[in-house]
Structure formats: structure tokens, C-alpha cells
Design a protein around this motif. Structure first.
Motif, PDB file in Angstrom:
ATOM      1  N   ILE A  32      14.868   7.633 -23.371  1.00 14.86           N
ATOM      2  CA  ILE A  32      13.876   7.907 -24.107  1.00 14.86           C
ATOM      3  C   ILE A  32      12.692   9.432 -23.417  1.00 14.86           C
ATOM      4  CG2 ILE A  32      11.488   8.720 -25.627  1.00 14.86           C
ATOM      5  CD1 ILE A  32      14.660   7.527 -27.012  1.00 14.86           C
ATOM      6  N   LEU A  33      12.942  10.426 -23.503  1.00 14.35           N
ATOM      7  CA  LEU A  33      12.136  11.230 -22.232  1.00 14.35           C
ATOM      8  C   LEU A  33      11.546  12.199 -23.527  1.00 14.35           C
ATOM      9  CD1 LEU A  33      11.493  12.619 -19.623  1.00 14.35           C
ATOM     10  CD2 LEU A  33      12.966  14.585 -20.553  1.00 14.35           C
ATOM     11  N   THR A  34       9.596  12.196 -23.537  1.00 13.81           N
ATOM     12  CA  THR A  34       8.788  11.926 -23.813  1.00 13.81           C
ATOM     13  C   THR A  34       7.841  13.133 -23.597  1.00 13.81           C
ATOM     14  OG1 THR A  34       8.999  10.925 -24.872  1.00 13.81           O
ATOM     15  CG2 THR A  34       6.994  11.921 -25.389  1.00 13.81           C
ATOM     16  N   LEU A  35       8.109  14.166 -23.985  1.00 10.89           N
ATOM     17  CA  LEU A  35       6.213  15.072 -23.018  1.00 10.89           C
ATOM     18  C   LEU A  35       5.420  15.004 -23.746  1.00 10.89           C
ATOM     19  CD1 LEU A  35       8.585  18.485 -22.887  1.00 10.89           C
ATOM     20  CD2 LEU A  35       8.504  16.817 -20.635  1.00 10.89           C
ATOM     21  N   VAL A  36       3.961  15.095 -23.075  1.00 16.39           N
ATOM     22  CA  VAL A  36       2.794  14.626 -23.261  1.00 16.39           C
ATOM     23  C   VAL A  36       1.906  15.735 -22.071  1.00 16.39           C
ATOM     24  CG1 VAL A  36       3.271  12.297 -23.915  1.00 16.39           C
ATOM     25  CG2 VAL A  36       2.355  12.936 -21.795  1.00 16.39           C
ATOM     26  N   TYR A  37       0.870  16.271 -22.956  1.00 21.37           N
ATOM     27  CA  TYR A  37       0.309  17.059 -22.088  1.00 21.37           C
ATOM     28  C   TYR A  37      -0.612  16.194 -21.358  1.00 21.37           C
ATOM     29  CZ  TYR A  37      -3.234  20.519 -21.911  1.00 21.37           C
ATOM     30  OH  TYR A  37      -4.177  21.895 -20.831  1.00 21.37           O
TER      31      TYR A  37
END
Length: 52
Positions: A32-37
Motif C-alpha cells: 500500500i502506497l500512502t501519501l502523507v504531508y
């Protein structure tokens, strides 16, 4: 080099696809690839994790 959010997301997905393409048939779980700030970097970053 200024990288827009859209460009960063596109680059992240392209890099992930290149890394995952050879391994898709060998892993039993899903990645799972998740984008976070990231506040310390001041930009978005990708976090990859394996889900069985």
C-alpha cells in the motif's frame, strides 16, 4: 527544482510501479502506497507498507 504536488504524486506512482512490477508475482501480500504531508520537509512524501 520546484516540484508541484501533482508532479510529486505522478513521480511517486511511477517509481512505485517500476519497483513493484517484478515482485508482484512473488509476494503474498499487497503493498500500500500512502501519501502523507511531512511538516519537517514541508512537502508530501510516500510511505509504502506491506499488508498480508
Amino acid at each position: 527544482m520546484q516540484l508541484s504536488r501533482r508532479g510529486f504524486i505522478a513521480t511517486g506512482f511511477a517509481a512505485g510501479a517500476v519497483r513493484l512490477a517484478p515482485r508482484l508475482s512473488t509476494t503474498s501480500g499487497r503493498r500500500i502506497l500512502t501519501l502523507v504531508y511531512d511538516k519537517s520537509l514541508g512537502m508530501m512524501r510516500a510511505v509504502e507498507r506491506l499488508v498480508p
